[in-house]
Enzyme design. Structure first.
Site, PDB file in Angstrom:
ATOM      1  N   SER A 193       0.753  -1.226  -0.203  1.00 16.42           N
ATOM      2  CA  SER A 193       0.098  -0.048  -0.089  1.00 16.42           C
ATOM      3  C   SER A 193       0.801   1.333  -0.450  1.00 16.42           C
ATOM      4  O   SER A 193       2.162   0.945  -0.071  1.00 16.42           O
ATOM      5  CB  SER A 193      -1.367   0.327   1.163  1.00 16.42           C
ATOM      6  OG  SER A 193      -0.529   0.259   2.428  1.00 16.42           O
ATOM      7  N   LYS A 194       0.009   2.625  -0.513  1.00 17.68           N
ATOM      8  CA  LYS A 194       1.299   3.383  -0.723  1.00 17.68           C
ATOM      9  C   LYS A 194       1.566   3.948   0.534  1.00 17.68           C
ATOM     10  O   LYS A 194       2.815   4.687   0.812  1.00 17.68           O
ATOM     11  CB  LYS A 194       0.527   4.979  -0.689  1.00 17.68           C
ATOM     12  CG  LYS A 194      -0.500   5.147  -2.273  1.00 17.68           C
ATOM     13  CD  LYS A 194       0.873   5.940  -3.223  1.00 17.68           C
ATOM     14  CE  LYS A 194       0.785   6.177  -4.445  1.00 17.68           C
ATOM     15  NZ  LYS A 194       1.247   6.394  -5.107  1.00 17.68           N
ATOM     16  N   ARG A 195       1.083   3.534   1.672  1.00 21.63           N
ATOM     17  CA  ARG A 195       1.956   4.016   3.254  1.00 21.63           C
ATOM     18  C   ARG A 195       2.542   3.497   3.850  1.00 21.63           C
ATOM     19  O   ARG A 195       4.309   3.499   4.126  1.00 21.63           O
ATOM     20  CB  ARG A 195       0.706   4.120   4.100  1.00 21.63           C
ATOM     21  CG  ARG A 195       0.600   4.648   5.320  1.00 21.63           C
ATOM     22  CD  ARG A 195      -0.173   4.054   6.524  1.00 21.63           C
ATOM     23  NE  ARG A 195      -1.251   2.739   6.938  1.00 21.63           N
ATOM     24  CZ  ARG A 195      -0.232   1.625   7.116  1.00 21.63           C
ATOM     25  NH1 ARG A 195       1.185   1.878   7.808  1.00 21.63           N
ATOM     26  NH2 ARG A 195      -0.948   0.098   7.253  1.00 21.63           N
ATOM     27  N   ASP A 231       7.161   6.154  -8.669  1.00 23.49           N
ATOM     28  CA  ASP A 231       7.514   7.393  -7.641  1.00 23.49           C
ATOM     29  C   ASP A 231       9.078   7.239  -6.665  1.00 23.49           C
ATOM     30  O   ASP A 231       9.151   7.829  -5.811  1.00 23.49           O
ATOM     31  CB  ASP A 231       6.280   6.041  -6.559  1.00 23.49           C
ATOM     32  CG  ASP A 231       4.798   6.975  -6.449  1.00 23.49           C
ATOM     33  OD1 ASP A 231       5.119   8.295  -7.308  1.00 23.49           O
ATOM     34  OD2 ASP A 231       4.335   6.318  -5.694  1.00 23.49           O
TER      35      ASP A 231
END
Ligand code: GLU
Length: 465
Positions: A236-238, A246
């Site tokens: 996940s992004k987190r 990215d």
């Protein structure tokens, strides 16, 4: 046999690191065997495919150096060919029209769910084969026997044909579905090895059946496990981004990400660092792990630091400058000179950028905490003396800068650090920079003296308030 591999992303979002890892494996395998690597854009889903997503794929692959020998081939441009193959399957009785209504299919689904079974089409139209309005075309899957997938990573996986229903290969508007287009392309492109995510393992028996119906030899399959987040759960992004670009934007070097992703899930003894040439030489599908691997951001940083320290200065300056459009690079040291110093002490390109702005940008004040801690009245006299000595310094080189600072510190009975740190805050605004002699050399005399003036003003104000 010529090795021909492919990367076949659907352009419906960002470029996923799990996806790109299968591309890297496919690319390495083709290079190792002096074969060919094809980029195929699976954009038949016209609603979900976007030009931006295609650009992201091309950009990500270019950034990582994964050059294709053929492509990008766009599936959206091959509809005629898919139609032709569907026609062929219909003509040979291996596909049929199905006019079952949505309600009927829905009720089959519901019944299956109630019995706790996997919903399967019941073959109602299999022997009727009646074209009609809104008819879809289904592949006549064999009803007996097994499909054995000799997967190079997962081992032998057996699927019973009775578990597989008659798959839709063309929608009612005539557009082909995923499993059909993949099969036609893998066949037409003579793909020898399909290396892809294990989320496609369940599609494989269906694809093998269609290939056999077309008298084509199925390729070798290798299904690569997923990449998990550092917590062992879905990425996940987190917890760690899944998007290749990215990582570029966060200041990772492509060779670091590539090395990291290959090593995550593939090994050659205990070796951690591999040049591309070594990877091509050593890579083998059989050394890919069967189980999913969790992302380890610390290790990626470590690898990035390794490659950063060895990065060519001209190349690195080019990368760094891409992140520094907000300052005028003519107003400071040669960027190649600066990165030579910075790359030895930082872990990412972004860290270099953050700690390099002060060499170029207009001075925009001190970091309040650092100033409070280090720009105190006790250093007023030594900093003032330094200002004087530095204005008179003949040659602005690191050795002379260092000995000047040392001698001023000694004269004021200060340990070197007790003067160097306030000096650092004075001239860079903050508490982190290269060694103080290198910092001053790179800043140059003019900026150093002007900023020392500002620091002395600040201390004066503080003393009198
Ligand atoms: N287009 C599929 C995807 O992006 C991959 C198909 C394949 O590799 O066979 O998941």
């Amino acid at each position: 046999m010529t090795v021909i591999t492919r990367f076949a992303p659907s352009p419906t979002g960002y470029l996923h690191i799990g996806g790109i890892r299968t591309a890297i494996f496919s690319w390495l395998y083709a290079r190792k065997h002096e074969g060919r690597f094809i980029l195929r854009i699976e954009d038949t889903d016209r609603e979900r495919s976007t030009r931006e997503a295609i650009d992201v794929i091309l950009e990500g692959m270019g950034w990582l150096g994964l050059n294709a020998d053929e492509g990008p081939v766009y599936q959206s441009q091959r509809f005629d060919r898919y139609r032709e193959v569907i026609g062929q399957l219909l003509a040979s009785g291996q596909a049929y029209y199905c006019t079952c209504s949505r309600e009927r299919l829905e009720s089959i689904r519901e019944h299956a769910m109630q019995r706790g079974e996997k919903p399967r089409y019941d073959g109602h139209c299999r022997d009727r084969d009646a074209p009609g309005e809104n008819a879809v075309i289904r592949f006549k899957n064999p009803q007996q026997g097994d499909v054995v997938v000799e997967d190079r990573i997962q081992g032998r996986v057996t699927f019973a044909n009775r578990e597989l229903d008659d798959l839709i290969i063309a929608r009612s508007d005539g557009t082909p579905t995923y499993n059909l287009t993949v099969v036609v392309d893998d066949m037409d492109m003579h793909i020898s090895h399909v290396i892809r995510g294990d989320d496609h393992l369940n599609n494989t028996p269906r694809q093998i059946n269609i290939l056999k119906a077309l008298d084509a030899t199925p390729p070798v399959y290798a299904h690569v496990p997923m990449i998990l987040g550092p917590d062992g759960k879905k990425l996940s992004k987190r917890t760690g981004s899944a998007s290749v670009l990215d990582y570029r934007d966060q200041g990772y070097l492509p060779e670091a990400l590539l090395n990291y992703l290959v090593r995550l899930g593939w090994s050659h003894g205990d070796q951690e660092i591999f040049s591309i040439e070594e990877l091509i030489d050593l890579f083998d599908i059989k050394n890919i792990n069967k189980s999913a691997a969790a992302l380890n951001p610390e290790k990626l940083l470590w690898l990035n630091q390794h490659y950063l320290a060895r990065c060519d200065n001209v190349r690195l300056a080019g990368i760094v400058s891409g992140f520094m459009n907000d300052v005028n690079l003519a107003d400071g040291p040669e960027l190649t000179d600066l990165v030579e110093v910075q790359k030895q002490r930082t872990k990412t390109v972004l860290e270099i950028v953050e700690q390099s702005r002060c060499f170029y940008a207009e001075f925009d004040g001190f970091d309040p905490d650092a100033a409070k801690k280090h720009l105190r009245p006790v250093v007023q006299a030594p900093l003032a003396e330094l200002h004087e000595r530095l204005s008179d310094l003949n040659d602005w080189n690191e050795t002379d800068l260092q000995s000047t600072i040392e001698s001023v510190a000694a004269a004021h009975e200060l340990k070197l650090g007790k003067l160097a740190q306030p000096l650092r805050v004075a001239v860079t605004g903050g508490p982190v920079s290269p060694s103080i002699d290198a910092t001053l050399r790179l800043l140059g005399r003019e900026k150093t003296l002007a900023r020392l003036d500002k620091a002395l003003e600040y201390i004066q104000k503080r003393a009198s308030s």
